[in-house]
Design a protein around this motif. Sequence first.
Motif, PDB file in Angstrom:
ATOM      1  N   GLY A 101      21.094   3.043  -1.238  1.00  0.00           N
ATOM      2  CA  GLY A 101      19.713   2.597  -1.170  1.00  0.00           C
ATOM      3  C   GLY A 101      19.631   1.189  -0.625  1.00  0.00           C
ATOM      4  N   ASN A 102      18.402   0.745  -0.360  1.00  0.00           N
ATOM      5  CA  ASN A 102      18.147  -0.606   0.141  1.00  0.00           C
ATOM      6  C   ASN A 102      16.914  -1.181  -0.536  1.00  0.00           C
ATOM      7  N   ILE A 103      16.573  -2.404  -0.143  1.00  0.00           N
ATOM      8  CA  ILE A 103      15.408  -3.115  -0.670  1.00  0.00           C
ATOM      9  C   ILE A 103      14.276  -3.077   0.352  1.00  0.00           C
ATOM     10  N   ALA A 104      13.044  -3.007  -0.145  1.00  0.00           N
ATOM     11  CA  ALA A 104      11.859  -3.148   0.705  1.00  0.00           C
ATOM     12  C   ALA A 104      11.044  -4.341   0.214  1.00  0.00           C
ATOM     13  N   ILE A 105      10.542  -5.129   1.156  1.00  0.00           N
ATOM     14  CA  ILE A 105       9.716  -6.299   0.837  1.00  0.00           C
ATOM     15  C   ILE A 105       8.347  -6.051   1.470  1.00  0.00           C
ATOM     16  N   PRO A 106       7.421  -5.431   0.745  1.00  0.00           N
ATOM     17  CA  PRO A 106       6.191  -4.912   1.349  1.00  0.00           C
ATOM     18  C   PRO A 106       5.370  -5.925   2.133  1.00  0.00           C
ATOM     19  N   HIS A 107       5.315  -7.195   1.676  1.00  0.00           N
ATOM     20  CA  HIS A 107       4.442  -8.153   2.352  1.00  0.00           C
ATOM     21  C   HIS A 107       5.111  -8.799   3.568  1.00  0.00           C
ATOM     22  N   ARG A 108       6.367  -8.450   3.863  1.00  0.00           N
ATOM     23  CA  ARG A 108       7.061  -9.026   5.011  1.00  0.00           C
ATOM     24  C   ARG A 108       6.552  -8.400   6.310  1.00  0.00           C
ATOM     25  N   ALA A 136       2.317  -1.018   3.660  1.00  0.00           N
ATOM     26  CA  ALA A 136       3.678  -0.804   4.145  1.00  0.00           C
ATOM     27  C   ALA A 136       4.079   0.666   4.039  1.00  0.00           C
ATOM     28  N   VAL A 137       3.749   1.312   2.928  1.00  0.00           N
ATOM     29  CA  VAL A 137       4.164   2.706   2.735  1.00  0.00           C
ATOM     30  C   VAL A 137       3.386   3.640   3.662  1.00  0.00           C
ATOM     31  N   ARG A 138       2.114   3.382   3.845  1.00  0.00           N
ATOM     32  CA  ARG A 138       1.348   4.204   4.793  1.00  0.00           C
ATOM     33  C   ARG A 138       1.948   4.134   6.197  1.00  0.00           C
ATOM     34  N   GLU A 139       2.237   2.911   6.640  1.00  0.00           N
ATOM     35  CA  GLU A 139       2.809   2.743   7.979  1.00  0.00           C
ATOM     36  C   GLU A 139       4.212   3.346   8.046  1.00  0.00           C
ATOM     37  N   TYR A 140       4.982   3.177   6.997  1.00  0.00           N
ATOM     38  CA  TYR A 140       6.324   3.779   6.949  1.00  0.00           C
ATOM     39  C   TYR A 140       6.231   5.300   7.060  1.00  0.00           C
ATOM     40  N   GLY A 141       5.302   5.910   6.336  1.00  0.00           N
ATOM     41  CA  GLY A 141       5.124   7.354   6.429  1.00  0.00           C
ATOM     42  C   GLY A 141       4.764   7.788   7.837  1.00  0.00           C
ATOM     43  N   CYS A 144       7.852   7.561  10.059  1.00  0.00           N
ATOM     44  CA  CYS A 144       8.784   8.651   9.770  1.00  0.00           C
ATOM     45  C   CYS A 144       8.318   9.956  10.409  1.00  0.00           C
ATOM     46  N   ARG A 145       7.013  10.206  10.368  1.00  0.00           N
ATOM     47  CA  ARG A 145       6.498  11.423  11.007  1.00  0.00           C
ATOM     48  C   ARG A 145       6.727  11.381  12.513  1.00  0.00           C
ATOM     49  N   GLU A 146       6.491  10.227  13.121  1.00  0.00           N
ATOM     50  CA  GLU A 146       6.719  10.099  14.560  1.00  0.00           C
ATOM     51  C   GLU A 146       8.190  10.293  14.906  1.00  0.00           C
ATOM     52  N   ALA A 147       9.064   9.779  14.041  1.00  0.00           N
ATOM     53  CA  ALA A 147      10.511   9.880  14.289  1.00  0.00           C
ATOM     54  C   ALA A 147      11.071  11.221  13.836  1.00  0.00           C
ATOM     55  N   GLU A 148      10.229  12.042  13.213  1.00  0.00           N
ATOM     56  CA  GLU A 148      10.636  13.362  12.693  1.00  0.00           C
ATOM     57  C   GLU A 148      11.816  13.221  11.732  1.00  0.00           C
ATOM     58  N   ILE A 149      11.648  12.312  10.782  1.00  0.00           N
ATOM     59  CA  ILE A 149      12.668  12.074   9.775  1.00  0.00           C
ATOM     60  C   ILE A 149      12.003  12.071   8.401  1.00  0.00           C
ATOM     61  N   ALA A 150      12.688  12.638   7.407  1.00  0.00           N
ATOM     62  CA  ALA A 150      12.143  12.649   6.052  1.00  0.00           C
ATOM     63  C   ALA A 150      12.178  11.238   5.481  1.00  0.00           C
ATOM     64  N   PRO A 151      11.077  10.756   4.913  1.00  0.00           N
ATOM     65  CA  PRO A 151      11.084   9.399   4.342  1.00  0.00           C
ATOM     66  C   PRO A 151      11.941   9.327   3.088  1.00  0.00           C
ATOM     67  N   ALA A 152      12.527   8.169   2.869  1.00  0.00           N
ATOM     68  CA  ALA A 152      13.246   7.916   1.621  1.00  0.00           C
ATOM     69  C   ALA A 152      12.240   7.709   0.495  1.00  0.00           C
ATOM     70  N   THR A 153      12.689   7.890  -0.735  1.00  0.00           N
ATOM     71  CA  THR A 153      11.844   7.607  -1.893  1.00  0.00           C
ATOM     72  C   THR A 153      11.647   6.104  -2.015  1.00  0.00           C
ATOM     73  N   VAL A 154      10.411   5.669  -2.139  1.00  0.00           N
ATOM     74  CA  VAL A 154      10.097   4.257  -2.327  1.00  0.00           C
ATOM     75  C   VAL A 154       9.871   4.020  -3.817  1.00  0.00           C
ATOM     76  N   VAL A 155      10.714   3.192  -4.414  1.00  0.00           N
ATOM     77  CA  VAL A 155      10.685   2.934  -5.850  1.00  0.00           C
ATOM     78  C   VAL A 155       9.998   1.587  -6.078  1.00  0.00           C
ATOM     79  N   GLY A 189       2.878  11.305   2.498  1.00  0.00           N
ATOM     80  CA  GLY A 189       4.091  12.112   2.421  1.00  0.00           C
ATOM     81  C   GLY A 189       5.332  11.357   2.025  1.00  0.00           C
ATOM     82  N   VAL A 190       5.171  10.194   1.412  1.00  0.00           N
ATOM     83  CA  VAL A 190       6.321   9.376   1.004  1.00  0.00           C
ATOM     84  C   VAL A 190       6.538   9.539  -0.493  1.00  0.00           C
ATOM     85  N   PRO A 191       7.711  10.012  -0.931  1.00  0.00           N
ATOM     86  CA  PRO A 191       7.988  10.128  -2.368  1.00  0.00           C
ATOM     87  C   PRO A 191       8.014   8.749  -3.018  1.00  0.00           C
TER      88      PRO A 191
END
Length: 315
Positions: free
Chosen positions: A153-160, A192-197, A200-211, A271-273
């Motif tokens: 896993g990795n870290i996300a910094i939403p306001h960055r 951040a999560v909306r844009e990430y989702g 991911c859809r554009e890249a046709e990749i399943a999003p990782a779970t955002v905790v 669509g982001v867990p």
Amino acid sequence: MKRRSLREALADFPLFFAPVLPSLRSPAHRIAERVDETAALLLKLPRVDAVYVPELVDENHEGRPRYRSYDPREYVVHLTSRTGHPGIVTKVVAHFPSVAALRDWAERAVRMGVHNVVLVGGSSSRIPYPGPPVEEADRTVGPILHSVGGVVGNIAIPHRLDEAARMLRKTQAGAGFLTTQLLFEAQGVIDAVREYGRLCREAEIAPATVVLSFAPLGDDDDIEFVRWLGANLPEEVEHALLQEEQALSRRTVELALSVWTEVVSAIGSAGVPLGVSVEQVSARHLVSARDLASAFSGVLPAPGSRTSPATSRAG
């Protein structure tokens, strides 16, 4: 009762509990007491899907680390052996002298029984750290963990700025989940999560779970500490929390639940867990962290209730 693996839990609104590490200088009997106390608490909580032990490292002006805490790998092994919960440790990869040194660390972690690791970059973009970038570290450590059923896993910094693009790159590098910095407001992570989702859809990749990470606070010293950790704590939120300092812990529980509810309501079809991590920011906050984890146990959907598929990036 058989515990779910982290890979299984990531599909179903996981709840992490993150205890604070003992000091590196703590005598063995003090560490044993902390293990006893924390393990007893974990076993009494209505729900815990993983024990998450973040590494806390100080850096000097040149970016050189100073380790002042007990080894997260050893501590999580103590707790997982006592509770049966999956364990996760954090490691700052920027300080390794080489990729080979990182690989050696990960292989030793697996031999110790640590199968899930959150890899983190350096604290400053202006320092030329010797260690690999996070995405390269993911590609190095991921196969080692996957070989034993583990997850990177990795870290996300939403306001960055441009965080969603960073989250996508980490997911493409193999991250199965992303834990946020401590949250005290909802809009940054929603954006951040909306844009990430979308990415991911554009890249046709399943999003990782955002905790989403939350912590109880007890006084203004705690507020200063979480700001030092990099949390985005708006001044108006700080003012509201400190109106009654004696009620600060209760107010942070209420705020955490409110932020979670707002994020879940706003994410909708992204669509982001999602999941939650409850963090104990100091040794004196174990009971407060228990209360926050218990509160989230009551509001998170039950395991098995998610209808969307699990991320393929969990292994």
